[in-house]
Design a protein around this motif. Structure first.
Motif, PDB file in Angstrom:
ATOM      1  N   SER A  25       0.829  -1.218   0.000  1.00 21.36           N
ATOM      2  CA  SER A  25       0.000   0.000   0.000  1.00 21.36           C
ATOM      3  C   SER A  25       0.858   1.261   0.000  1.00 21.36           C
ATOM      4  O   SER A  25       0.541   2.245  -0.665  1.00 21.36           O
ATOM      5  N   ASP A  26       1.977   1.234   0.767  1.00 25.16           N
ATOM      6  CA  ASP A  26       2.881   2.389   0.792  1.00 25.16           C
ATOM      7  C   ASP A  26       3.580   2.550  -0.558  1.00 25.16           C
ATOM      8  O   ASP A  26       3.752   3.666  -1.059  1.00 25.16           O
ATOM      9  N   ARG A  27       4.014   1.426  -1.123  1.00 31.60           N
ATOM     10  CA  ARG A  27       4.667   1.470  -2.437  1.00 31.60           C
ATOM     11  C   ARG A  27       3.725   2.034  -3.494  1.00 31.60           C
ATOM     12  O   ARG A  27       4.106   2.889  -4.300  1.00 31.60           O
ATOM     13  N   ALA A  28       2.474   1.580  -3.474  1.00 33.17           N
ATOM     14  CA  ALA A  28       1.490   2.069  -4.447  1.00 33.17           C
ATOM     15  C   ALA A  28       1.238   3.567  -4.275  1.00 33.17           C
ATOM     16  O   ALA A  28       1.113   4.300  -5.255  1.00 33.17           O
ATOM     17  N   ALA A  29       1.180   4.028  -3.018  1.00 33.25           N
ATOM     18  CA  ALA A  29       0.969   5.455  -2.749  1.00 33.25           C
ATOM     19  C   ALA A  29       2.125   6.289  -3.283  1.00 33.25           C
ATOM     20  O   ALA A  29       1.928   7.353  -3.878  1.00 33.25           O
ATOM     21  N   LEU A  30       3.356   5.807  -3.093  1.00 35.22           N
ATOM     22  CA  LEU A  30       4.532   6.529  -3.591  1.00 35.22           C
ATOM     23  C   LEU A  30       4.543   6.588  -5.116  1.00 35.22           C
ATOM     24  O   LEU A  30       4.874   7.627  -5.699  1.00 35.22           O
ATOM     25  N   ASP A  52      10.646  -3.064  -2.834  1.00 38.13           N
ATOM     26  CA  ASP A  52      10.933  -2.544  -1.492  1.00 38.13           C
ATOM     27  C   ASP A  52      11.235  -1.048  -1.535  1.00 38.13           C
ATOM     28  O   ASP A  52      12.364  -0.643  -1.805  1.00 38.13           O
ATOM     29  N   CYS A  53      10.232  -0.234  -1.237  1.00 34.98           N
ATOM     30  CA  CYS A  53      10.416   1.219  -1.271  1.00 34.98           C
ATOM     31  C   CYS A  53      11.228   1.718  -0.076  1.00 34.98           C
ATOM     32  O   CYS A  53      11.579   2.894   0.000  1.00 34.98           O
ATOM     33  N   CYS A  54      11.541   0.823   0.870  1.00 33.86           N
ATOM     34  CA  CYS A  54      12.376   1.202   2.015  1.00 33.86           C
ATOM     35  C   CYS A  54      13.855   1.078   1.695  1.00 33.86           C
ATOM     36  O   CYS A  54      14.697   1.459   2.512  1.00 33.86           O
ATOM     37  N   TYR A  58      15.335   6.912  -3.675  1.00 38.34           N
ATOM     38  CA  TYR A  58      15.884   8.239  -3.384  1.00 38.34           C
ATOM     39  C   TYR A  58      14.873   9.090  -2.598  1.00 38.34           C
ATOM     40  O   TYR A  58      13.723   9.258  -3.017  1.00 38.34           O
ATOM     41  N   GLY A  59      15.318   9.637  -1.451  1.00 37.12           N
ATOM     42  CA  GLY A  59      14.495  10.543  -0.663  1.00 37.12           C
ATOM     43  C   GLY A  59      13.450   9.878   0.205  1.00 37.12           C
ATOM     44  O   GLY A  59      12.672  10.571   0.862  1.00 37.12           O
ATOM     45  N   VAL A  60      13.429   8.557   0.246  1.00 38.09           N
ATOM     46  CA  VAL A  60      12.422   7.829   1.028  1.00 38.09           C
ATOM     47  C   VAL A  60      13.104   7.096   2.177  1.00 38.09           C
ATOM     48  O   VAL A  60      14.099   6.397   1.987  1.00 38.09           O
ATOM     49  N   SER A  61      12.578   7.278   3.382  1.00 38.45           N
ATOM     50  CA  SER A  61      13.079   6.559   4.553  1.00 38.45           C
ATOM     51  C   SER A  61      11.911   5.896   5.268  1.00 38.45           C
ATOM     52  O   SER A  61      10.801   6.433   5.283  1.00 38.45           O
ATOM     53  N   CYS A  62      12.196   4.745   5.869  1.00 35.13           N
ATOM     54  CA  CYS A  62      11.146   3.995   6.559  1.00 35.13           C
ATOM     55  C   CYS A  62      11.482   3.818   8.032  1.00 35.13           C
ATOM     56  O   CYS A  62      12.643   3.870   8.439  1.00 35.13           O
ATOM     57  N   ASP A  63      10.460   3.600   8.819  1.00 37.79           N
ATOM     58  CA  ASP A  63      10.640   3.290  10.228  1.00 37.79           C
ATOM     59  C   ASP A  63      11.262   1.894  10.334  1.00 37.79           C
ATOM     60  O   ASP A  63      10.732   0.940   9.746  1.00 37.79           O
ATOM     61  N   PRO A  64      12.379   1.755  11.062  1.00 37.56           N
ATOM     62  CA  PRO A  64      13.060   0.450  11.115  1.00 37.56           C
ATOM     63  C   PRO A  64      12.249  -0.642  11.791  1.00 37.56           C
ATOM     64  O   PRO A  64      12.513  -1.830  11.583  1.00 37.56           O
TER      65      PRO A  64
END
Length: 365
Positions: A25-30, A52-54, A58-64
């Motif tokens: 869902s996050d990947r689709a939103a991006l 894996d958008c994490c 470029y410019g994307v960070s995820c909660d570990p």
């Protein structure tokens, strides 16, 4: 047997990889967000591929821990090697898609200095409960600040400077109890500054210059204990300066130049913690307060282009330091005091008054 172990190992690796990647869902939103933008010179979105958008987007960070997208940091002016190699700053067109609002764990949103991004700020961003930073400076955004901005209880930075925003400052903005940095400069925002602006008790910088704001300076601003930088210059503000601004414990910069402010200069400003004071190009009347003392320390004091009368007060010589002083274009008269700080000031600081005399102007008769 070996084949079974191999199959299990591959399966486990795939499961671990899936667990540690961002949710679909996050990947689709991006990807939907990216589709509304066009950046053809630097190729910053070339890395936005794979599941894996994490990982290395470029410019994307995820909660570990949750592996949800937490930060989007896209700046058109950067020291990143991508920019240095291209020998240019970024330019991007398109709009900010509301699909950004599907990133439910988003903590910071920076889409800054791209110069060509248009459209409005998606109002749905006020439904993102974890948002701490909104930085959209340096684009061509239109419309108004979302009216429900006050829902963002964790917001510490709101920077929408240098856009083409209009509308009022939302009433709900004063509910942002965690806000530390507010920058609305260089837009077309109109109307009054909310009278309860002082509710923003955590605010350290309030930069509202170059808009079309009208009405008085709210007295409640003096309640903001942490405020160090207040810039209301180049608006259409009227009324008088609240004397309480000179009694604030942290306020160091007060820029009110280029408004329609009238009345007299509060004596409290002359021996306050303020060290950059700009009241030029207003309609200030009366005398320069004779209230300077050893607490007075001004890197800049600009009182030019007003309607001030009388003489330059002698107590100004007791100030600990005055680096730059400008009292030109007023109705001052009498002898310019001798000694510091006047022995290092140029004649242009005193010209276009009624009858000032003495160094650095012509001698008094």
């Amino acid at each position: 047997m070996m084949g079974s172990f191999m199959y299990i190992a591959i399966l486990l690796a795939a499961i671990i990889s899936t667990v540690h990647s961002c949710p679909p869902s996050d990947r689709a939103a991006l990807l939907s967000f990216r589709a509304a933008l066009n950046e053809s010179h630097l190729g910053i979105f070339n890395s936005w591929k794979g599941n894996d958008c994490c990982h290395e987007w470029y410019g994307v960070s995820c909660d570990p821990t949750t592996h949800r997208v937490a930060d989007i940091n896209l700046r058109g002016e950067s020291e990143d090697p991508l920019f240095e190699k291209a020998h240019r700053t970024g330019y991007m067109t398109g709009t900010i898609s509301p699909s950004i609002c599907k990133l439910e764990r988003l903590s910071s949103l920076t889409i800054a200095d791209w110069k060509g991004i248009t459209g409005s700020i998606p109002s749905c961003i006020t439904s993102l409960p974890f948002l701490r930073i909104i930085d959209l400076v340096g684009n061509k955004l239109t419309g108004s600040i979302p009216s429900t901005i006050g829902r963002l209880s964790r917001l510490t930075v709101l920077n929408v400077a240098e856009n083409q925003l209009t509308g009022y400052i939302p009433r709900s903005l004063t509910n942002l109890s965690s806000l530390m940095h507010l920058d609305l400069r260089n837009n077309g925002i109109y109307g009054n500054i909310p009278t309860n602006f002082g509710k923003l008790r955590m605010l350290s910088r309030a930069l509202l210059s170059r808009n079309k704001l009208t009405g008085p300076i709210p007295y409640s601003i003096s309640y903001i204990y942490r405020l160090s930088d207040l810039d209301l210059s180049l608006n259409k503000l009227s009324g008088t300066i609240p004397p309480s601004l000179g009694k604030m414990h942290v306020l160091a910069t007060l820029n009110l130049d280029g408004n329609h402010i009238s009345g007299t200069i509060p004596p409290s400003l002359m021996n306050s913690r303020i060290n950059i004071l700009n009241l030029s190009k207003n309609a200030m009347e009366g005398y320069i307060p004779d209230s300077f003392d050893e607490k007075s320390y001004f890197m800049v004091m600009d009182l030019s282009y007003n309607k001030l009368k009388g003489s330059i007060p002698k107590s100004i010589s007791s100030a600990t330091f005055i680096g730059h002083l400008d009292v030109s274009h007023n109705h001052l008269c009498g002898q310019i005091p001798e000694g510091s700080p006047f022995d290092h000031l140029e004649a242009s600081s005193f010209t276009y008054n009624d009858c000032l005399c003495g160094k650095p102007l012509k001698p008094c008769r």
